[in-house]
Design an enzyme around this catalytic site. Structure first.
Site, mmCIF file in Angstrom:
data_model
loop_
_atom_site.group_PDB
_atom_site.id
_atom_site.type_symbol
_atom_site.label_atom_id
_atom_site.label_comp_id
_atom_site.label_asym_id
_atom_site.label_seq_id
_atom_site.Cartn_x
_atom_site.Cartn_y
_atom_site.Cartn_z
ATOM 1 N N GLY A 53 -62.972 -63.199 36.310
ATOM 2 C CA GLY A 53 -62.211 -62.228 37.095
ATOM 3 C C GLY A 53 -61.896 -60.911 36.405
ATOM 4 O O GLY A 53 -61.754 -59.889 37.070
ATOM 5 N N GLU A 108 -56.277 -60.517 31.726
ATOM 6 C CA GLU A 108 -56.433 -61.364 32.914
ATOM 7 C C GLU A 108 -56.418 -60.476 34.152
ATOM 8 O O GLU A 108 -55.746 -59.444 34.165
ATOM 9 C CB GLU A 108 -55.264 -62.362 32.919
ATOM 10 C CG GLU A 108 -55.109 -63.229 34.131
ATOM 11 C CD GLU A 108 -56.208 -64.249 34.317
ATOM 12 O OE1 GLU A 108 -57.366 -63.816 34.449
ATOM 13 O OE2 GLU A 108 -55.904 -65.449 34.364
ATOM 14 N N ASP A 109 -57.137 -60.861 35.187
ATOM 15 C CA ASP A 109 -57.108 -60.059 36.404
ATOM 16 C C ASP A 109 -55.833 -60.287 37.204
ATOM 17 O O ASP A 109 -55.195 -59.339 37.651
ATOM 18 C CB ASP A 109 -58.348 -60.305 37.276
ATOM 19 C CG ASP A 109 -58.561 -61.773 37.591
ATOM 20 O OD1 ASP A 109 -57.936 -62.636 36.939
ATOM 21 O OD2 ASP A 109 -59.366 -62.074 38.492
ATOM 22 N N ASP A 112 -51.251 -65.913 39.120
ATOM 23 C CA ASP A 112 -50.859 -66.539 40.385
ATOM 24 C C ASP A 112 -49.895 -67.675 40.057
ATOM 25 O O ASP A 112 -48.702 -67.444 39.885
ATOM 26 C CB ASP A 112 -52.126 -67.024 41.104
ATOM 27 C CG ASP A 112 -51.898 -67.294 42.585
ATOM 28 O OD1 ASP A 112 -50.745 -67.594 42.952
ATOM 29 O OD2 ASP A 112 -52.849 -67.214 43.362
ATOM 30 N N LYS A 140 -48.295 -61.593 40.687
ATOM 31 C CA LYS A 140 -47.666 -61.899 41.987
ATOM 32 C C LYS A 140 -46.196 -62.281 41.862
ATOM 33 O O LYS A 140 -45.503 -62.366 42.878
ATOM 34 C CB LYS A 140 -48.423 -63.048 42.660
ATOM 35 C CG LYS A 140 -49.795 -62.679 43.204
ATOM 36 C CD LYS A 140 -50.338 -63.852 43.996
ATOM 37 C CE LYS A 140 -51.667 -63.536 44.627
ATOM 38 N NZ LYS A 140 -52.201 -64.712 45.352
ATOM 39 N N PHE A 161 -54.024 -63.443 49.303
ATOM 40 C CA PHE A 161 -55.281 -63.730 48.597
ATOM 41 C C PHE A 161 -56.023 -62.414 48.416
ATOM 42 O O PHE A 161 -56.494 -61.813 49.382
ATOM 43 C CB PHE A 161 -56.128 -64.743 49.358
ATOM 44 C CG PHE A 161 -57.145 -65.400 48.458
ATOM 45 C CD1 PHE A 161 -56.928 -66.682 47.958
ATOM 46 C CD2 PHE A 161 -58.294 -64.719 48.063
ATOM 47 C CE1 PHE A 161 -57.843 -67.265 47.092
ATOM 48 C CE2 PHE A 161 -59.213 -65.297 47.198
ATOM 49 C CZ PHE A 161 -58.992 -66.579 46.715
ATOM 50 N N ASP A 168 -62.535 -62.711 43.166
ATOM 51 C CA ASP A 168 -63.468 -63.266 44.147
ATOM 52 C C ASP A 168 -62.791 -64.195 45.140
ATOM 53 O O ASP A 168 -61.664 -64.638 44.945
ATOM 54 C CB ASP A 168 -64.543 -64.091 43.435
ATOM 55 C CG ASP A 168 -64.013 -65.447 42.971
ATOM 56 O OD1 ASP A 168 -62.964 -65.470 42.288
ATOM 57 O OD2 ASP A 168 -64.616 -66.476 43.319
ATOM 58 N N ARG A 174 -66.533 -59.707 44.278
ATOM 59 C CA ARG A 174 -66.143 -59.239 42.938
ATOM 60 C C ARG A 174 -66.515 -57.772 42.714
ATOM 61 O O ARG A 174 -65.889 -57.084 41.912
ATOM 62 C CB ARG A 174 -66.830 -60.085 41.855
ATOM 63 C CG ARG A 174 -66.341 -61.520 41.757
ATOM 64 C CD ARG A 174 -66.768 -62.124 40.427
ATOM 65 N NE ARG A 174 -66.689 -63.573 40.409
ATOM 66 C CZ ARG A 174 -65.612 -64.270 40.058
ATOM 67 N NH1 ARG A 174 -64.507 -63.637 39.719
ATOM 68 N NH2 ARG A 174 -65.615 -65.588 40.058
#
Ligand code: PRP
Length: 183
Positions: A53, A108-109, A112, A140, A161, A168, A174
């Site tokens: 990611g 990190e992307d 969550d 988040k 999401f 992705d 992506r």
């Protein structure tokens, strides 16, 4: 749901709205790069991208950090093709670079549940780095399983999401230059 974003990259797949466009992302990444440049003391800096990611974010971010650094990657996977975390975080590829004595910046992307970062930070901390910090493009703020602080955050993200700019759904989306909501 009918697609409200018109983009030939989508091939008819439905995305509801753009959450961060390419200009917003570029501006924020430039600021993050400046923050990181100012924050890091002397010593070796290893920027460790958590794939897949983070691949676009990391590529943009390191070009905004004005100091010597090295780059390596870890590959972790947890979601498979589902929209919710399986809870099973696996290390699929380990970095070859020595971590001992270096400042490690784990990139990190998205945060969550926090499971991926917690698992990776547990692993990295055992390798006697000089420091370990997390830089996440999106947070988040719903992470119930995050045992470490995220020192550098790009955006406070909505609890939807999100796809694009590396993120992705079932390996699609992506390559979008923006971040969009699937809902
Ligand atoms: C996604 C995302 C983060 C992680 C966040 O990775 O890229 O790494 O989930 O979720 P968490 O905070 O609940 O752990 P994924 O496992 O889908 O792999 P990918 O990076 O290859 O997309």
């Amino acid at each position: 749901m009918s697609a409200s974003i018109t983009d030939p990259r989508l091939d008819g797949q439905a995305l509801s709205r753009i959450v961060y466009d390419a200009d917003q992302i570029a501006r924020r990444v430039r600021q993050l790069g400046a923050d990181l440049t100012a924050a890091y003391p002397e010593g070796e800096l290893l920027v460790l991208g958590l794939l897949k990611g983070s691949f676009i974010f990391l590529g943009d971010l390191v070009r905004q950090i004005a100091r010597p650094l090295q780059v390596d990657f870890l590959v972790a996977a947890s979601y498979g093709d589902a929209k919710t975390s399986s809870g099973d975080v696996r290390l699929v590829y380990d970095a070859g670079t020595k971590l001992e004595g270096k400042h490690i910046l784990l990139v990190e992307d998205i945060v969550d549940s926090g499971r991926t970062l917690t698992r990776m930070m547990d692993l990295l901390s055992q390798r006697r780095p000089r420091s370990v910090e997390i830089c996440a493009l999106l947070h988040k703020r719903v992470a119930a399983h995050l045992s470490y602080p995220v020192r550098f955050v790009g955006f406070e993200a909505p609890n939807e999401f999100l796809v694009g700019y590396g993120l992705d759904h079932a390996e699609d989306f992506r390559h979008l230059p923006y971040i969009a909501s699937l809902q």
